[in-house]
Design a protein around this motif. Structure first.
Motif, short mmCIF file in Angstrom:
data_model
loop_
_atom_site.label_atom_id
_atom_site.label_comp_id
_atom_site.label_asym_id
_atom_site.label_seq_id
_atom_site.Cartn_x
_atom_site.Cartn_y
_atom_site.Cartn_z
N MET A 1 64.39 77.97 3.28
CA MET A 1 62.98 77.64 3.53
C MET A 1 62.25 77.39 2.21
O MET A 1 61.37 76.55 2.14
N TRP A 2 62.63 78.16 1.17
CA TRP A 2 62.00 77.93 -0.14
C TRP A 2 62.28 76.52 -0.65
O TRP A 2 61.46 75.92 -1.33
N ASN A 11 70.67 75.94 9.80
CA ASN A 11 71.66 76.42 10.75
C ASN A 11 73.00 76.74 10.11
O ASN A 11 73.88 77.33 10.74
N LEU A 12 73.17 76.36 8.83
CA LEU A 12 74.37 76.75 8.10
C LEU A 12 74.47 78.26 7.98
O LEU A 12 75.53 78.80 7.66
N TYR A 13 73.34 78.94 8.22
CA TYR A 13 73.35 80.41 8.22
C TYR A 13 74.44 80.95 9.15
O TYR A 13 75.02 82.01 8.90
N LEU A 322 66.68 74.52 19.32
CA LEU A 322 67.33 73.23 19.55
C LEU A 322 66.32 72.08 19.51
O LEU A 322 66.59 71.02 18.95
N SER A 323 65.16 72.30 20.10
CA SER A 323 64.16 71.22 20.12
C SER A 323 63.62 70.94 18.73
O SER A 323 63.29 69.80 18.40
N ALA A 324 63.53 71.98 17.90
CA ALA A 324 62.97 71.81 16.55
C ALA A 324 64.01 71.31 15.55
O ALA A 324 63.64 71.00 14.41
#
Length: 386
Positions: A1-2, A11-13, A322-324
């Motif tokens: 996010m930074w 989503n690689l998290y 999913l929508s975002a």
């Protein structure tokens, strides 16, 4: 996010859930232990739907338990004791069953070494007691409900022959690999005259069987049932690797390794089949999301009867994510009518709020506007995918 990455990059998290066990393997290798068999078996043994539920804390505690076991095999040093303390803290805070499995491993190591390391045992007891005391005064309603249900189940536990027959039938139908490797492990330990280890495995399996059948009443296979029965499969995988190393001949060890590989292949295929179900579930959700994005508003409800796949309590969160994931499209969140009816959510929801999951109503202001933009419209029902 930074770094202002988009949601698809964040989503690689999820890769972390895989890398976690690789890290455990590398740390264990540092202590001179090879844990491939244990790490693989605990992830696949009677594991289909729960493989796709990475938020269950006991899975991670199980990996840490194996790492703790690798440390206990070595002569204690200051560095290893510090790491041991940190690991025990995470294990104790993860799940009650994690504490039970830690007791199993500690007892096993005491039986094997015939020594009591009072420093480690006292440290273990202090950490566990402190963690349980903290959780007692910071417990959620959900956790307290689970504990109350378990205590009530134990107090009224009165197995019958019918219950025992149903349990055996269920295990034979759905946990055949578990029964097979547990039976073989106990047989090998008996043949090698490891009487105390044999007794520990048998007693642990019996106690855990009572605990899991109290925690999950009935014998219908499900994702949650797989999670509840996980401690049993952990003990089975642990005992099997010990039995393999204890086998008296090279041929016996090769045969046991071959069996472990066969179980891994068979269970991996079962996980693949379960993955197809989850793919279809996500595809269905994506179709509802596409439908909602064509309509006015950003908050929607779907009748659970319209869904071909289990919604689970996470449906509003999943649909939001999913929508975002595509910043060019409108962000929406979709809950089910069951979510909306829970605890009078429909009456309590304000236009400035959204249903995060059925247990929590949040203000729109908590959302990060760089990723999620929901408006103040009311929840609207989606009638179909047409």
């Amino acid at each position: 996010m930074w770094l202002s990455l988009d949601l698809s990059s964040l989503n690689l998290y999820s890769v972390g859930h895989v890398l976690f066990f690789y890290l455990i393997y590398l740390l264990a290798s540092h202590y001179g232990n090879r844990l491939e068999a244990q790490l693989l078996l605990i992830q696949v043994l009677r594991n289909k739907q729960r493989f796709f539920v990475p938020m269950f804390e006991l899975y991670y505690a199980a990996g840490l338990l194996i790492l703790v076991d690798s440390i206990l095999k070595r002569k204690p040093k200051i560095g290893s004791i510090r790491l041991f303390s940190v690991l025990v803290l995470f294990i104790a805070s993860a799940h009650f069953y994690a504490i039970t499995l830690l007791l199993f491993i500690l007892t096993f190591r005491i039986i094997e070494t015939r020594k009591w390391n009072w420093i480690q045992l006292l440290l273990f007891a202090f950490i566990i007691a402190s963690t349980m005391m903290y959780k007692k005064y910071h417990i959620s309603d959900y956790e307290q409900g689970k504990i109350d249900a378990f205590v009530s189940g134990i107090m009224t536990y009165a197995p019958t022959w019918k219950h025992t027959r149903e349990l055996l039938s269920f295990l034979i139908s759905y946990y055949l690999e578990f029964l097979l490797i547990t039976t073989i492990s106990i047989s090998v330990l008996i043949c090698t005259k490891h009487w105390l280890k044999t007794s520990l495995v048998v007693v642990s399996c019996f106690i855990l069987t009572v605990m899991v059948t109290v925690s999950y009443v009935g014998f219908e296979p499900s994702r949650y049932q797989e999670q509840v029965y996980f401690p049993l499969t952990f003990v089975a995988a642990y005992a099997f690797t010990v039995a393999t190393m204890s086998a008296s001949s090279k041929n016996a060890r090769v045969a046991l390794i071959a069996l472990a590989i066969l179980v891994f292949v068979v269970r991996s295929h079962g996980i693949y089949q379960s993955g197809q179900w989850f793919t279809e579930r996500q595809n269905e959700m994506s179709r509802f999301i596409s439908n909602a994005q064509e309509l006015q508003g950003t908050k929607f409800v779907v009748h659970e009867g319209l869904l071909s796949h289990d919604a689970n309590w996470s449906y509003p969160i999943e649909s939001l994510l999913l929508s975002a994931s595509d910043p060019e499209l409108k962000t929406v969140t979709i809950c089910t009518d069951v979510d909306l009816d829970y605890n009078d959510n429909q009456l309590n929801l304000k236009n400035e709020q959204f249903l995060f999951r059925r247990y929590e109503l949040y203000e729109l202001s908590v959302l990060n506007p760089n990723y999620f933009r929901l408006d103040t419209s009311q929840y609207v029902f989606l009638t179909s995918l047409e």
